[in-house]
Design a protein around this motif. Structure first.
Motif, PDB file in Angstrom:
ATOM      1  N   ALA A   2      -8.955  -2.774  -9.690  1.00 39.81           N
ATOM      2  CA  ALA A   2      -7.881  -2.725 -10.679  1.00 39.81           C
ATOM      3  C   ALA A   2      -6.708  -3.603 -10.268  1.00 39.81           C
ATOM      4  CB  ALA A   2      -7.413  -1.276 -10.865  1.00 39.81           C
ATOM      5  N   ALA A   3      -6.436  -3.674  -8.953  1.00 41.37           N
ATOM      6  CA  ALA A   3      -5.338  -4.507  -8.465  1.00 41.37           C
ATOM      7  C   ALA A   3      -5.675  -5.988  -8.561  1.00 41.37           C
ATOM      8  CB  ALA A   3      -5.007  -4.128  -7.017  1.00 41.37           C
ATOM      9  N   GLU A   4      -6.942  -6.332  -8.360  1.00 45.27           N
ATOM     10  CA  GLU A   4      -7.365  -7.734  -8.402  1.00 45.27           C
ATOM     11  C   GLU A   4      -7.471  -8.262  -9.836  1.00 45.27           C
ATOM     12  OE1 GLU A   4     -11.030  -7.701  -6.332  1.00 45.27           O
ATOM     13  OE2 GLU A   4     -10.124  -7.510  -4.336  1.00 45.27           O
ATOM     14  N   LYS A   5      -7.840  -7.380 -10.783  1.00 45.16           N
ATOM     15  CA  LYS A   5      -8.004  -7.806 -12.175  1.00 45.16           C
ATOM     16  C   LYS A   5      -7.184  -6.909 -13.110  1.00 45.16           C
ATOM     17  CE  LYS A   5     -12.711  -9.405 -11.247  1.00 45.16           C
ATOM     18  NZ  LYS A   5     -14.151  -9.295 -11.623  1.00 45.16           N
ATOM     19  N   PRO A   6      -5.864  -6.930 -12.963  1.00 42.08           N
ATOM     20  CA  PRO A   6      -5.021  -6.038 -13.781  1.00 42.08           C
ATOM     21  C   PRO A   6      -5.032  -6.373 -15.267  1.00 42.08           C
ATOM     22  CG  PRO A   6      -3.670  -7.609 -12.577  1.00 42.08           C
ATOM     23  CD  PRO A   6      -5.067  -7.768 -12.062  1.00 42.08           C
ATOM     24  N   ASP A   7      -5.448  -7.604 -15.615  1.00 43.09           N
ATOM     25  CA  ASP A   7      -5.488  -7.990 -17.021  1.00 43.09           C
ATOM     26  C   ASP A   7      -6.830  -7.679 -17.674  1.00 43.09           C
ATOM     27  OD1 ASP A   7      -6.836  -9.801 -15.473  1.00 43.09           O
ATOM     28  OD2 ASP A   7      -6.190 -11.568 -16.615  1.00 43.09           O
ATOM     29  N   GLY A  34       1.850 -10.061 -14.316  1.00 43.89           N
ATOM     30  CA  GLY A  34       0.457  -9.960 -14.700  1.00 43.89           C
ATOM     31  C   GLY A  34      -0.515 -10.515 -13.678  1.00 43.89           C
ATOM     32  N   ARG A  35      -0.016 -10.903 -12.508  1.00 43.21           N
ATOM     33  CA  ARG A  35      -0.886 -11.493 -11.494  1.00 43.21           C
ATOM     34  C   ARG A  35      -1.603 -10.413 -10.671  1.00 43.21           C
ATOM     35  NH1 ARG A  35       3.901 -14.198 -11.020  1.00 43.21           N
ATOM     36  NH2 ARG A  35       4.393 -13.048  -9.106  1.00 43.21           N
ATOM     37  N   SER A  36      -2.598 -10.847  -9.905  1.00 36.24           N
ATOM     38  CA  SER A  36      -3.315  -9.935  -9.014  1.00 36.24           C
ATOM     39  C   SER A  36      -2.376  -9.412  -7.930  1.00 36.24           C
ATOM     40  CB  SER A  36      -4.500 -10.653  -8.358  1.00 36.24           C
ATOM     41  OG  SER A  36      -5.422 -11.082  -9.343  1.00 36.24           O
ATOM     42  N   LEU A  37      -2.673  -8.212  -7.442  1.00 34.78           N
ATOM     43  CA  LEU A  37      -1.824  -7.571  -6.448  1.00 34.78           C
ATOM     44  C   LEU A  37      -2.472  -7.621  -5.075  1.00 34.78           C
ATOM     45  CD1 LEU A  37      -0.848  -4.350  -8.459  1.00 34.78           C
ATOM     46  CD2 LEU A  37       0.273  -6.580  -8.463  1.00 34.78           C
ATOM     47  N   ASN A  38      -1.644  -7.643  -4.050  1.00 34.98           N
ATOM     48  CA  ASN A  38      -2.114  -7.596  -2.671  1.00 34.98           C
ATOM     49  C   ASN A  38      -1.805  -6.213  -2.118  1.00 34.98           C
ATOM     50  OD1 ASN A  38      -3.042  -8.245  -0.138  1.00 34.98           O
ATOM     51  ND2 ASN A  38      -1.155  -9.282   0.493  1.00 34.98           N
ATOM     52  N   ILE A  39      -2.843  -5.393  -1.922  1.00 29.77           N
ATOM     53  CA  ILE A  39      -2.632  -4.013  -1.486  1.00 29.77           C
ATOM     54  C   ILE A  39      -3.279  -3.772  -0.133  1.00 29.77           C
ATOM     55  CG2 ILE A  39      -2.449  -3.131  -3.840  1.00 29.77           C
ATOM     56  CD1 ILE A  39      -5.316  -2.139  -3.632  1.00 29.77           C
ATOM     57  N   SER A  40      -2.756  -2.767   0.593  1.00 39.38           N
ATOM     58  CA  SER A  40      -3.298  -2.399   1.903  1.00 39.38           C
ATOM     59  C   SER A  40      -3.471  -0.890   1.961  1.00 39.38           C
ATOM     60  CB  SER A  40      -2.372  -2.865   3.029  1.00 39.38           C
ATOM     61  OG  SER A  40      -1.075  -2.303   2.892  1.00 39.38           O
ATOM     62  N   LEU A  41      -4.334  -0.441   2.866  1.00 40.33           N
ATOM     63  CA  LEU A  41      -4.738   0.961   2.937  1.00 40.33           C
ATOM     64  C   LEU A  41      -4.357   1.591   4.269  1.00 40.33           C
ATOM     65  CD1 LEU A  41      -6.478   3.358   1.745  1.00 40.33           C
ATOM     66  CD2 LEU A  41      -8.415   2.320   2.936  1.00 40.33           C
ATOM     67  N   LYS A  42      -3.965   2.877   4.207  1.00 41.98           N
ATOM     68  CA  LYS A  42      -3.651   3.647   5.412  1.00 41.98           C
ATOM     69  C   LYS A  42      -4.156   5.078   5.218  1.00 41.98           C
ATOM     70  CE  LYS A  42       0.521   3.275   6.871  1.00 41.98           C
ATOM     71  NZ  LYS A  42       1.997   3.441   6.928  1.00 41.98           N
ATOM     72  N   THR A  97      -4.433   1.485 -15.906  1.00 39.22           N
ATOM     73  CA  THR A  97      -4.272   1.955 -14.537  1.00 39.22           C
ATOM     74  C   THR A  97      -2.855   1.724 -14.024  1.00 39.22           C
ATOM     75  OG1 THR A  97      -4.923  -0.172 -13.566  1.00 39.22           O
ATOM     76  CG2 THR A  97      -6.685   1.411 -14.071  1.00 39.22           C
ATOM     77  N   THR A  98      -2.538   2.416 -12.951  1.00 41.46           N
ATOM     78  CA  THR A  98      -1.227   2.260 -12.309  1.00 41.46           C
ATOM     79  C   THR A  98      -1.010   0.833 -11.850  1.00 41.46           C
ATOM     80  OG1 THR A  98      -1.232   4.558 -11.540  1.00 41.46           O
ATOM     81  CG2 THR A  98       0.176   3.012 -10.348  1.00 41.46           C
ATOM     82  N   TRP A  99      -2.084   0.199 -11.343  1.00 41.84           N
ATOM     83  CA  TRP A  99      -1.948  -1.147 -10.795  1.00 41.84           C
ATOM     84  C   TRP A  99      -1.724  -2.191 -11.885  1.00 41.84           C
ATOM     85  CZ3 TRP A  99      -0.852  -0.320  -6.115  1.00 41.84           C
ATOM     86  CH2 TRP A  99      -1.447   0.745  -5.424  1.00 41.84           C
TER      87      TRP A  99
END
Length: 267
Positions: free
Chosen positions: A192-197, A216-224, A204-206
């Protein structure tokens, strides 16, 4: 349908329930009685109901429960809360379960000093939890292009029962939980973060964050990983605690509402 005679065999391990003399919360023993009786009635025809209930009674007696199926009341038990009272703003106080008397002492002490809090009993670590967490062969990752292991370490993609935090590079935070393998849930967030459009992810939230802050661009997310808990109810409690502590900007706070609405099953 008649309950099979195999459902009641005195020496069989299938008839081992939470025993009456075990160190479990009283409410769990009450639920054991209700579930056993419900199983008997739900798997019997009307003309065989008495027979099935007699089998259920024998199983309960074998495990130390009173013949009438009613547990003695604890006169020292603190005052019961009003089920109609709004407790959405009450703090949650999780404590390890030691005994009913200890839990009641904590609740009555809070009541006497005028503090309103929801006391939740948590069981300690079981042998299964300790062994599962220390299985040597769980550290291997068999996924191609795994998104999780580079974030939290080799084998982390197969972890189940996780409370996690996802950070966007813009500073926004999301806290969630899953009982599935962590990689399965994180991949859903990542797509969802990579293809928000994409039409599939517009709600989705992203996608919303992408439209509002990233053009409207792709997001860079990290996990913990924040916590590990296989039990669903306790995991949701931990999720609510972390949401309270971190105040993540991307959560809708529905997690806390659902948690408070279902607190009765823990008391």
């Amino acid at each position: 349908m008649v309950v099979s005679s195999r459902w009641y065999r005195k020496p069989s391990n299938k008839n081992l329930l939470v025993r009456m003399d075990s160190s479990h919360p009283t409410q769990q023993k009450v639920n054991t009685i209700r579930t056993t009786q419900k199983t008997a009635t739900g798997n019997s025809t009307t003309d065989q109901l008495k027979y099935s209930m007699d089998l259920a009674k024998k199983v309960l007696i074998t495990n130390g429960y009173p013949p009438n199926g009613v547990l003695p009341k604890n006169n020292k038990q603190c005052r019961q809360h009003d089920s109609n009272k709004d407790r959405s703003n009450h703090p949650i106080l999780p404590i390890p379960f030691v005994s009913d008397s200890v839990t009641n002492l904590v609740r009555s002490s809070l009541y006497q000093v005028g503090l309103e809090a929801t006391v939740v009993e948590l069981k300690g670590k079981s042998l299964r939890d300790l062994l599962v967490k220390n299985r040597l062969f769980d550290v291997r990752c068999a996924r191609r292009h795994c998104r999780v292991c580079p974030e939290i370490g080799e084998g982390g993609c197969e972890k189940k029962g996780v409370v996690y935090q996802i950070d966007c590079d813009c500073g926004e935070i999301y806290v969630g939980e899953t009982g599935r393998p962590l990689a399965d849930r994180f991949n859903e967030h990542a797509r969802a973060a990579e293809k928000p459009d994409s039409k599939s992810y517009l709600a989705t939230t992203w996608a919303k964050l992408s439209r509002e802050k990233h053009g409207g661009r792709s997001l860079n997310i990290s996990l913990k990983v924040l916590d590990m808990e296989r039990n669903t109810v306790r995991r949701k409690i931990l999720e609510g605690i972390h949401i309270k502590a971190l105040n993540p900007t991307l959560n809708t706070k529905e997690e806390l509402t659902d948690l408070v609405a279902n607190m009765d099953i823990l008391e």
